[in-house]
Design a protein around this motif. Sequence first.
Motif, short mmCIF file in Angstrom:
data_model
loop_
_atom_site.label_atom_id
_atom_site.label_comp_id
_atom_site.label_asym_id
_atom_site.label_seq_id
_atom_site.Cartn_x
_atom_site.Cartn_y
_atom_site.Cartn_z
N ASN A 52 0.74 3.99 -2.97
CA ASN A 52 0.47 5.41 -2.72
C ASN A 52 1.59 6.28 -3.25
O ASN A 52 1.33 7.30 -3.90
N LYS A 61 -8.73 9.68 -4.28
CA LYS A 61 -8.60 9.07 -5.61
C LYS A 61 -9.94 8.68 -6.21
O LYS A 61 -9.98 7.97 -7.22
N GLY A 117 -6.41 1.57 2.66
CA GLY A 117 -5.02 1.13 2.74
C GLY A 117 -4.32 1.56 4.03
O GLY A 117 -3.80 0.74 4.78
N ASN A 152 0.83 -1.20 0.00
CA ASN A 152 0.00 0.00 0.00
C ASN A 152 0.86 1.26 0.00
O ASN A 152 0.59 2.21 -0.73
MG MG Z 1 -3.55 3.20 -0.94
#
Ligand code: MG
Length: 635
Positions: free
Chosen positions: A523, A577, A585, A519
């Motif tokens: 990111n 997002k 996450g 994650n």
């Molecule tokens: Mg994420």
Amino acid sequence: MSTHERASSDDASLYRRRFEALVQAHSAFVWTCDREGKFVDEQSGWAAYTGQTFEEYSGIGGFAALHPEDRRRVWKEWARALKNQVSLYVIDMRLWHAATQSWRWCTLRGVPVLDESGEVIEWVGSATDIDEAKRNEVNLRESERRFRSIMECVQAVGLTLDAHGRITFVNDYLMTLTGWTREEVIGRDYFEIFIDPNCFIRDHFYTGIVSGDIFPHAENEIITRSGERRMVAWDNTVLRDSNGEIVGVASIGRDITEKRKAEQELRKSEERLRLALQVSRTGIWEVDVKSETLNWSDECFVIYGVPKQTFDGSADQFWKRVHPDDLEMVRAEIQEFVAKKKPLVQEFRIVRPDGEVRWVSSLGHVTLDENQNVVRLTGTVIDVTSRKQTEEALRKAERFAAAGRMAATVAHEINNPLASLVNVVYLLGKQELQGPERELLSIANAELSRVVRISKQTLGFYQGEKVPANVDIVALVEDVKASFEAVSLKRNISLTTKIRGEKFALHGIGDEIRQVLINALTNALESGATRVEVRVRGIRQGRGNRRSGVRVSVIDNGKGIDRENVRRLFEPFFTTKGEKGTGLGLWVSRGIVLKHEGEITMRSSTREGRSGTCLSIFLPTVATVPLATAADAKV
Ligand code: MG
Ligand code: ADP
């Protein structure tokens, strides 16, 4: 005249004739002259050879038949011989040969005839035509001189041996190559100095010298002075004297040690590449731009599921296999690849002839001609279906884990109010209640029991199924990094790791830590960064430096996170997002890190030119990770 006398005079004339015949056989002619070196008698041999008449050669006239360049020298030598009365006078000179109308080399030999008192009466001698031998000798010397001078200026080994294998000539190149000096090797046995005693070529040399049949080309090692071995490729010829006898061997050799090594290396690396391609199931494809033909390695056929015998080398064979939904993207990417001459990195789906859909990853580069035109596209292709499936599974697992934790949290939160409700209902049941109220209460009781049961079950769902074990954090980081390599390459993001220290084993659940890293990297790569670095470092931290552990930082130079959002990062469902993000996450990550008794922090800056984010995770070496569920999910 007595019989005896006659016999001896017969003998004398016989001997004389024999002698003359012998001289004739070896010489051009015989001659006599007086004690002063002048021709006084008729010299039939001289006249026949030189064509001079008696008038011409008598006295010292014979000198006129000598080559002008030789006259002075011979005159001086002859005068000295006469003066010193040498016992054998030998001199080479060029004499005019009337029959061939040319100068020919002759050897003149003369001996003085003495009287009883030791005075010279006259000279007798012979002349031998040595022209052919002389010419051969000159030629030989000349060709030898040429060979040597050539051998000194070529970048090759030059060597001559006599018939016994002794060194008669070596050039500088060979001396530099082997570290010997000329003085050390000339006249010595070549094989003793340069050749391994176990090598067969010495025998070849001797049989070759005897039969006149040596190997014109040969390759063998020579040993240098320091014992190093050099591989030399030889061209050999036999050397013959003027009679055609073998007198030795001349050889020219090229030092092919490096070439051989390079060839071996190439073979090895080709072999390695072939093996690597085979083991990694990587296919190689090649497109010839001009002829528009496609070339596939065996592995390509396996990946695309196309039988080799149906393949006709047209680009169509490829386009037919690309999944219709990805066709446009693949086309556009390839066009850009050719137009911009930049490396190709793409992932797309293919449909095999049997209908099976698979994911492939393709890398390619262009080959340009001297005018910078693209002549060829070359690349690799691998089947990444299973990786795609894993990624998909991971994504699902993230959602699933998040959902589980969510439910567990909710269940946990309602557990206390539920417990008090159960108490309230219980206390109500103790009251004196009339028919309908009692009825309603018993319904409430039953429903409440059901809710309690559901809540308990929900808590039970979120079980940490995995058992903690030793986790090699460096290996884990490298592994996760590797799985992002294609993505980072494609987006032109440099992805690096920096490991300080060596082994950082810690106690924990590897799969969960992996999820945190995945994650974090996802990111970072989605942050608009051009550089992402994962740093791993063993540290001591906490009060009094009591806890040792590992700090993993994921640092990017992306656009950063707005101040007001920073507080909310670890909230579930917080995402910027939209549809693409889950917003779970970091929330899940925090749960995992806390479960490992670690810490997770986020620092970020949105300042122009210096923006970026650092996600920092501390995991203690020894954590008492509970076997079953996260601490906050306990009933
Ligand atoms: Mg994420
Ligand atoms: P998701 O990635 O699904 O959006 P996360 O919990 O992983 O969910 O992240 C939450 C939000 O935090 C992201 O939507 C993003 O706005 C922000 N964020 C996380 N990491 C970074 C980062 N490295 N750079 C910029 N923003 C980040």
